[in-house]
Design a protein around this motif. Structure first.
Motif, mmCIF file in Angstrom:
data_model
loop_
_atom_site.group_PDB
_atom_site.id
_atom_site.type_symbol
_atom_site.label_atom_id
_atom_site.label_comp_id
_atom_site.label_asym_id
_atom_site.label_seq_id
_atom_site.Cartn_x
_atom_site.Cartn_y
_atom_site.Cartn_z
ATOM 1 N N MET A 72 90.160 61.394 97.847
ATOM 2 C CA MET A 72 89.678 60.388 96.899
ATOM 3 C C MET A 72 88.521 59.485 97.513
ATOM 4 N N ALA A 73 87.777 59.389 98.780
ATOM 5 C CA ALA A 73 87.149 58.743 99.356
ATOM 6 C C ALA A 73 85.656 59.961 99.075
ATOM 7 N N ALA A 74 85.648 60.239 99.504
ATOM 8 C CA ALA A 74 84.761 61.762 99.408
ATOM 9 C C ALA A 74 84.539 61.856 97.877
ATOM 10 N N ALA A 75 85.020 61.814 96.599
ATOM 11 C CA ALA A 75 85.096 61.850 95.447
ATOM 12 C C ALA A 75 84.250 60.570 94.765
ATOM 13 N N ASN A 76 84.822 59.388 95.367
ATOM 14 C CA ASN A 76 84.742 57.673 95.233
ATOM 15 C C ASN A 76 84.245 56.637 96.333
ATOM 16 N N PRO A 77 83.539 57.065 97.186
ATOM 17 C CA PRO A 77 83.178 56.124 98.517
ATOM 18 C C PRO A 77 82.896 54.719 98.251
ATOM 19 N N SER A 78 84.194 54.091 98.531
ATOM 20 C CA SER A 78 84.053 52.614 97.936
ATOM 21 C C SER A 78 84.075 51.834 99.327
ATOM 22 N N SER A 79 83.724 50.697 99.719
ATOM 23 C CA SER A 79 84.866 49.988 100.406
ATOM 24 C C SER A 79 85.961 49.404 99.889
ATOM 25 N N GLY A 80 86.056 48.763 98.672
ATOM 26 C CA GLY A 80 87.100 48.598 98.557
ATOM 27 C C GLY A 80 88.516 50.121 99.004
ATOM 28 N N ALA A 81 88.257 51.409 98.668
ATOM 29 C CA ALA A 81 88.564 52.634 99.576
ATOM 30 C C ALA A 81 89.753 52.505 98.621
ATOM 31 N N PHE A 82 91.774 52.318 98.765
ATOM 32 C CA PHE A 82 92.462 52.476 98.345
ATOM 33 C C PHE A 82 92.581 51.641 97.002
ATOM 34 N N SER A 83 92.268 50.500 97.144
ATOM 35 C CA SER A 83 92.617 49.053 96.460
ATOM 36 C C SER A 83 91.703 49.765 94.901
ATOM 37 N N VAL A 84 90.374 50.175 94.892
ATOM 38 C CA VAL A 84 89.703 50.929 93.826
ATOM 39 C C VAL A 84 90.574 52.009 93.443
ATOM 40 N N TYR A 85 90.942 52.687 93.864
ATOM 41 C CA TYR A 85 91.535 54.235 93.295
ATOM 42 C C TYR A 85 93.198 53.429 92.258
ATOM 43 N N ALA A 86 93.594 52.781 93.653
ATOM 44 C CA ALA A 86 94.885 52.068 92.759
ATOM 45 C C ALA A 86 94.265 51.405 91.614
ATOM 46 N N LYS A 88 91.807 52.715 89.229
ATOM 47 C CA LYS A 88 91.513 53.771 88.261
ATOM 48 C C LYS A 88 93.183 54.247 87.562
ATOM 49 N N ALA A 89 93.959 54.149 89.051
ATOM 50 C CA ALA A 89 95.197 55.420 88.810
ATOM 51 C C ALA A 89 95.902 54.110 87.650
ATOM 52 N N LEU A 90 96.299 53.292 88.992
ATOM 53 C CA LEU A 90 97.339 51.866 88.528
ATOM 54 C C LEU A 90 96.904 51.151 86.997
ATOM 55 N N GLY A 91 95.560 50.370 86.670
ATOM 56 C CA GLY A 91 95.583 49.378 86.497
ATOM 57 C C GLY A 91 94.153 48.751 87.423
ATOM 58 N N LYS A 92 94.783 47.546 86.976
ATOM 59 C CA LYS A 92 93.675 46.192 87.430
ATOM 60 C C LYS A 92 94.175 45.396 88.456
ATOM 61 N N THR A 93 95.406 45.436 87.725
ATOM 62 C CA THR A 93 96.643 43.975 88.920
ATOM 63 C C THR A 93 96.569 45.123 89.702
ATOM 64 N N ALA A 94 97.668 46.618 90.052
ATOM 65 C CA ALA A 94 97.959 47.331 91.300
ATOM 66 C C ALA A 94 96.366 47.151 91.986
ATOM 67 N N GLY A 95 95.492 47.514 91.573
ATOM 68 C CA GLY A 95 94.196 47.748 92.524
ATOM 69 C C GLY A 95 94.056 46.396 93.268
ATOM 70 N N ALA A 96 94.655 44.773 93.038
ATOM 71 C CA ALA A 96 93.852 43.715 93.744
ATOM 72 C C ALA A 96 95.354 43.217 94.120
ATOM 73 N N MET A 311 86.932 44.969 102.587
ATOM 74 C CA MET A 311 87.809 44.837 101.751
ATOM 75 C C MET A 311 87.751 43.379 100.331
ATOM 76 N N VAL A 312 87.720 42.401 100.931
ATOM 77 C CA VAL A 312 87.684 41.370 100.065
ATOM 78 C C VAL A 312 86.244 41.430 99.258
ATOM 79 N N TYR A 313 85.303 41.922 99.444
ATOM 80 C CA TYR A 313 83.796 42.315 99.190
ATOM 81 C C TYR A 313 83.955 42.958 98.737
ATOM 82 N N SER A 314 84.373 44.297 98.117
ATOM 83 C CA SER A 314 84.953 45.016 97.116
ATOM 84 C C SER A 314 85.136 44.098 95.953
ATOM 85 N N LEU A 315 86.750 42.828 96.163
ATOM 86 C CA LEU A 315 87.671 42.555 95.848
ATOM 87 C C LEU A 315 86.690 41.419 94.843
ATOM 88 N N ALA A 316 85.554 40.750 95.127
ATOM 89 C CA ALA A 316 84.953 40.359 94.642
ATOM 90 C C ALA A 316 83.884 41.166 94.449
#
Length: 459
Positions: A72-86, A88-96, A311-316
Motif C-alpha cells: 500500500m505504501a509503494a502505491a500510495n506513499p502518505s505520511s498518514g500511511a495505514f490511517s489513509v489506507y483505512a 480508503k478501505a473502510l471509511g473516514k471514521t475508521a481512518g481517523a 500522523m497528526v500532520y496527515s490527520l490535519a
C-alpha cells in the motif's frame, strides 16, 4: 496528472529528502529496541527455550503485516500511511480512529522512553538527576526533528548502526561461548534447550507470545516515512525485504543464544544480554549493554516523535485534526505537529516524576494493545484495496505474494493472539481498555466529522 489536480494541492508539502538507506535502517532500528535488549528475558522466563516458537509466530505475523503495508505504501506513499489506507478501505471514521490511536500510543511511549533512557543512564553516570536527563533528551530530539527529515534520517541511521553492531558482536560472543572457543570459559552447550524445551508447556508459549508481539512494534513507521523518501516505489520494497530478514536473524539469533546460555531460573534474565556477556566473562558487560539500551531507547524516542508528528500532520491535512497542525516551516517540517506531539510527552513525563509509577502504567494500560489494532486494520485494508485494484486493473508497484491467502493467514494469527490475550487476566484488562479507547475515539471522530460537515454547509 492534469494541471487542475496539481493546482488543487496545497502550496507547501512534505519533502522527499530521506535516503533509501535511511528508510531501511529506520525500519530496522525502530524494531530493535529495549524490548529486545532488556525485555527478551521475560519471554525466556515465561516459556523457556520454547519462546523461540513465540518469536517465530510473531515474526511470521510482522512479515505479513509489513508486506501488506509495503504494497500500500509503494502505491500510495502518505505520511498518514495505514490511517489513509483505512480511510480508503473502510471509511473516514475508521481512518481517523486508527490515526489518532497510533498517535496516542506514540506520545505516551515518547514519555516512557525519555524517562527510561534517563533512568538507565543515571545508573552508570549518576551526575545529572533523572528528571533533568529526561528533559535534555526531549529538548535535543525535538530540535533534531525540527531541522528537517534528512537530518532526522541521518541521526536514526547511525543510531540503528550502533544497535546492529552491538547485536552482531553479541551473536559472535554467544557463538564462541556455545562452541567452547572462549579461553578459560566452559561452554554450556545446548543442554538448557534440549533438557527442558518447554517447562511451562503451551501456557508458557502463549504467555510469551503476548510479550513477544510488542517487541516487533515500530516497524510500521517505514510506511509513514515512505512519503518523504526518494523514489518510494522502489525504496519501500527494498526496505521491507531487508528489514524483515535482518529482524528475524537478529531476534531469533539473539534469543537462541540467551535461551542456550541462561537457564529459566537465572537472575541474568533481568538483563539478558548482560547476563550472557557476564557468563562469557566479558569485563564491563553490564555497563556496555546499559549504554546500548540507552541508545536503543533514544533511537525509538527519535523515531516515535517523527512518526507522531507526521500522523497528526496527515490527520490535519485530511480535516480530521485542527488545520494549523498541517503548517510547515522552511525545511518542510510540520513544526506545530512536532510541538504538539512532544508537549504531551513533556506533560506525561512531569506527571510521572511528580507521581511515580502511576501515570505511565495507567496510560500504557490504555494503549498497550494499539499495535495489534493497527496491524489488524492494515491487513483488512490491504485485503480490500488489493481486491479493488485487481478489479479495476490498477498497476501496483509492489505486490504482496500469496494474496489473499497470506493476508488471511495474518488475520488468523492476530485472532489467535487476541484469544491468547483474553485467556489471561492481566492482558484481558489491557485488551478491554484498548477496545474501550478505540470505541471512544471512533465515536469522537464520527461526531467531529458530522459537526465539521454541518459547519461547512451553507445557510
Amino acid at each position: 496528472m492534469t494541471s487542475k489536480s496539481t493546482a488543487a494541492r496545497p502550496v507547501s508539502h512534505l519533502g522527499h529528502s530521506m535516503k533509501p538507506r535511511q528508510l531501511t535502517m529506520m525500519g530496522l532500528g525502530s524494531a530493535i529496541g529495549a524490548g529486545l535488549f532488556l525485555g527478551s528475558g521475560a519471554g525466556v522466563h515465561a516459556a523457556g527455550p520454547a519462546v523461540l516458537v513465540s518469536y517465530l509466530v510473531a515474526g511470521t505475523l510482522i512479515i505479513l503485516v509489513m508486506w501488506a503495508l509495503g504494497e500500500m505504501a509503494a502505491a500510495n506513499p502518505s505520511s498518514g500511511a495505514f490511517s489513509v489506507y483505512a480511510e480508503k478501505a473502510l471509511g473516514k471514521t475508521a481512518g481517523a480512529t486508527v490515526g489518532w490511536l497510533w498517535w496516542l500510543q506514540l506520545v505516551v511511549v515518547i514519555a516512557a522512553e525519555a524517562l527510561g533512557a534517563a533512568g538507565l543512564l543515571f545508573t552508570v553516570w549518576p551526575v545529572i538527576p533523572v528528571w533533568a536527563l529526561a528533559l535534555i533528551f526531549m529538548v535535543v530530539f525535538t530540535a533534531i526533528n525540527l531541522t528537517g527529515v534528512r537530518n532526522f534520517g541521518e541521526f536514526e541511521f547511525w543510531f540503528a548502526i550502533l544497535k546492529v553492531l552491538a547485536i552482531v558482536l553479541f551473536l559472535a560472543v554467544g557463538a564462541a561461548l556455545l562452541l567452547g572457543i572462549l579461553p578459560d570459559v566452559a561452554s554450556p552447550g545446548l543442554a538448557n534447550i534440549t533438557s527442558d524445551f518447554a517447562p511451562a508447556g503451551l501456557g508458557g508459549i502463549a504467555t510469551a507470545l503476548f510479550v513477544v508481539i510488542f517487541a516487533f512494534g515500530g516497524t510500521e513507521i517505514v510506511a509513514v516515512a515512505a512519503a518523504e523518501t526518494e523514489d518510494p516505489e522502489h525504496s519501500v520494497g527494498r526496505a521491507v525485504r531487508t528489514v524483515l530478514w535482518r529482524i528475524l536473524i537478529f531476534y531469533i539469533g539473539s534469543v537462541f543464544v540467551i535461551a542456550a546460555v541462561l537457564p529459566v531460573t537465572s537472575s541474568g534474565l533481568a538483563s539478558p544480554f548482560a547476563g550472557v556477556l557476564d557468563a562469557a566473562r566479558i569485563p564491563g558487560a553490564g555497563t556496555a549493554i546499559t549504554l546500548v539500551a540507552v541508545v536503543a531507547l533514544l533511537s525509538a524516542l527519535n523515531a516515535n516523535l517523527y512518526g507522531a508528528s507526521r500522523m497528526v500532520y496527515s490527520l490535519a491535512e485530511r480535516g480530521e485534526a485542527p488545520g494549523f497542525l498541517a503548517r510547515l516551516n522552511g525545511t518542510s517540517v510540520p513544526v506545530i505537529a512536532v510541538g504538539v506531539s512532544v508537549a504531551f510527552g513533556f506533560f506525561a513525563t512531569v506527571l510521572e516524576l511528580l507521581i511515580p509509577d502511576r501515570i505511565l502504567p495507567a496510560l500504557f494500560q490504555l494503549v498497550g494493545s494499539t499495535c495489534l489494532v493497527v496491524w489488524g486494520t492494515a491487513l483488512v485494508s490491504q485485503l480490500i484495496l488489493r481486491r479493488r485494484a485487481d478489479r479495476d486493473g490498477t498497476r501496483l508497484p509492489l505486490r504482496m505474494k500469496g494474496f489473499p491467502g497470506l493476508t488471511v493467514l495474518g488475520l488468523v494469527l492476530l485472532a489467535v493472539i487476541f484469544a491468547v490475550g483474553f485467556s489471561a487476566e492481566s492482558s484481558r484488562i489491557q485488551l478491554l481498555s484498548t477496545f474501550a479507547l478505540v470505541t471512544c475515539l471512533a465515536a469522537a471522530c464520527w461526531v467531529g466529522a458530522r459537526v465539521a460537515a454541518r459547519a461547512r454547509r451553507p445557510e
